[in-house]
Design a protein around this motif. Structure first.
Motif, short mmCIF file in Angstrom:
data_model
loop_
_atom_site.label_atom_id
_atom_site.label_comp_id
_atom_site.label_asym_id
_atom_site.label_seq_id
_atom_site.Cartn_x
_atom_site.Cartn_y
_atom_site.Cartn_z
N GLN A 2 -4.02 3.26 11.59
CA GLN A 2 -4.30 1.84 11.39
C GLN A 2 -4.21 1.46 9.92
O GLN A 2 -4.78 2.13 9.05
CB GLN A 2 -5.68 1.50 11.94
CG GLN A 2 -5.95 0.01 11.99
CD GLN A 2 -7.24 -0.32 12.72
OE1 GLN A 2 -8.29 -0.46 12.10
NE2 GLN A 2 -7.17 -0.45 14.04
N ASN A 3 -3.51 0.37 9.65
CA ASN A 3 -3.35 -0.14 8.28
C ASN A 3 -4.43 -1.18 8.01
O ASN A 3 -4.55 -2.16 8.74
CB ASN A 3 -1.95 -0.77 8.14
CG ASN A 3 -1.60 -1.10 6.71
OD1 ASN A 3 -2.43 -1.58 5.94
ND2 ASN A 3 -0.35 -0.87 6.34
N PRO A 4 -5.23 -1.00 6.96
CA PRO A 4 -6.33 -1.94 6.68
C PRO A 4 -5.87 -3.36 6.35
O PRO A 4 -6.68 -4.29 6.39
CB PRO A 4 -7.05 -1.31 5.49
CG PRO A 4 -6.04 -0.40 4.86
CD PRO A 4 -5.19 0.11 5.98
N ARG A 43 -3.91 -5.20 8.10
CA ARG A 43 -3.50 -5.94 9.30
C ARG A 43 -4.32 -7.20 9.53
O ARG A 43 -3.84 -8.16 10.14
CB ARG A 43 -3.57 -5.02 10.54
CG ARG A 43 -4.96 -4.61 10.95
CD ARG A 43 -4.93 -3.35 11.83
NE ARG A 43 -4.14 -3.53 13.03
CZ ARG A 43 -4.63 -3.91 14.20
NH1 ARG A 43 -5.93 -4.17 14.31
NH2 ARG A 43 -3.85 -4.04 15.25
N THR A 44 -5.55 -7.24 9.04
CA THR A 44 -6.41 -8.41 9.26
C THR A 44 -6.06 -9.58 8.33
O THR A 44 -6.56 -10.68 8.51
CB THR A 44 -7.88 -8.05 9.05
OG1 THR A 44 -8.08 -7.59 7.71
CG2 THR A 44 -8.32 -6.97 10.03
N GLN A 45 -5.18 -9.34 7.34
CA GLN A 45 -4.88 -10.36 6.34
C GLN A 45 -3.66 -11.21 6.66
O GLN A 45 -3.29 -12.09 5.89
CB GLN A 45 -4.70 -9.71 4.96
CG GLN A 45 -5.93 -8.99 4.46
CD GLN A 45 -5.75 -8.47 3.04
OE1 GLN A 45 -5.02 -9.04 2.23
NE2 GLN A 45 -6.40 -7.34 2.74
N ASN A 99 0.87 -1.17 0.00
CA ASN A 99 0.00 0.00 0.00
C ASN A 99 0.91 1.22 0.00
O ASN A 99 1.61 1.47 0.98
CB ASN A 99 -0.91 -0.01 1.24
CG ASN A 99 -1.89 1.15 1.25
OD1 ASN A 99 -1.63 2.20 0.68
ND2 ASN A 99 -3.02 0.97 1.92
#
Length: 328
Positions: free
Chosen positions: A308-310, A312-314, A283
């Motif tokens: 917050q980096n989107p 992070r959930t991956q 990103n």
């Protein structure tokens, strides 16, 4: 992933394993075995004598299989589910662990075995490389895309999870933080530091096991021999910086632990890994690439605001287990 019981066999040497796998191990179908040393003091002494690297380097002591039953206790709530054993591939450099894999296959009918490479294959001993252990496992997984293609393995990025640290965080604030072994990249480390400091950025570098001739004094570089930075301290440095620096070892292209730390804690990632631009974890709002001639967008670091980096959930352990389940 709910169709299986999962067991991670992890190196106790790497403190981050305890942090990353703490939460997922609370699930009733997931266990983490961090090392294999018994808790009983007397048994621990016997185990270490029997498994001494120094002794076994010259002569492999027999009867290590006597310990196999103590490595893992099958007390899963649902015993009807097949077990998936996931090994850090580094364990396969030991003959007794290769024998343990064979033993598990016989003891737990219907189980599946996975070897996970969390470093590039060239750093492994020959006995632990993919072609040497492929016959022992159902799946071989690597974090490095080039290794995945070269050795016919599955690709999945290294997993990561946010740490919960109870003690006070007293680390000083910095603009750029780096931690790592000197390996074959000391010139790049020094050149990068000099560029950042010249731009007026406040840096802290923790460099392990540099050659005496490479230890050029810098105000913000701490050279350490043999002593790893405790991982909780590492996390606290990450939490107290704007930017995490990643300098790849020669030949590596996969995302590293530094990538996941930056994503998880909302930091900028400064990296010389241009291959990350082809990754789904790239990103441009959160990543700055060091050019081939060492140029750095230092003003971007100065202007960066942590958020917050989107992505992070991956990169969670849950995602990894879902991937394994889909490929068994």
């Amino acid at each position: 992933m709910d169709n299986y019981n999962f067991v991670f066999f992890l190196e106790a040497f790497f403190e981050f394993n305890k942090i990353i796998y703490t939460e997922i191990s609370k699930r009733e179908n997931v266990k983490s075995v961090i090392g294999f040393v018994p808790k009983n003091k007397f048994m621990k002494i016997l185990f270490r004598l029997h498994h001494s690297k120094t002794t076994n380097k010259f002569f492999s002591l027999p009867f290590k299989s006597l310990w196999f039953n103590s490595y893992f206790k099958n007390d899963f709530v649902d015993q009807s589910k097949p077990i998936v054993f996931i090994f850090d591939a580094k364990w396969m450099q030991y003959d007794y662990m290769r024998n343990y894999v064979v033993w598990l296959r016989k003891k737990f009918s219907g189980c599946k075995l996975v070897a996970n490479y969390i470093d590039i294959v060239s750093t492994w001993e020959d006995c632990a490389k993919p072609d040497a252990i492929r016959h022992l496992f159902d799946i071989l997984v690597t974090y490095d895309k080039d290794d995945a293609q070269k050795y016919n393995m599955l690709y999945h990025p290294t997993v990561y999870a946010e740490a919960t640290i109870s003690r006070p965080n007293n680390m000083p604030m910095t603009d750029v933080f780096f931690v790592g072994l000197a390996k074959n990249r000391m010139k790049t480390i020094l050149d990068t530091y000099d560029t950042l400091e010249k731009a007026g950025l406040n840096c802290y570098f923790y460099v392990l096991n540099a050659k005496p001739s490479d230890k050029q004094e810098r105000r913000g570089i701490n050279y350490v021999d043999g002593k790893w930075l405790p991982y909780e301290d590492c996390i606290q440095y990450v939490q107290h910086t704007k930017c995490v620096l990643e300098i790849m070892q020669q030949g590596a292209k996969g995302e590293t632990l530094r990538t996941w730390e930056a994503i998880t804690y909302g930091k900028m990632l400064l990296t010389n890994n241009s291959a990350i631009m082809e990754s789904k974890f790239y990103n441009p709002d959160y990543v700055s690439i060091i050019s081939k001639n060492g140029e750095i967008e230092t003003q971007r670091i100065k202007d960066y605001e942590c958020r917050q980096n989107p992505l992070r959930t991956q990169i969670t352990p849950e995602g990894f287990l879902r991937y394994i389940s889909e490929n068994l």
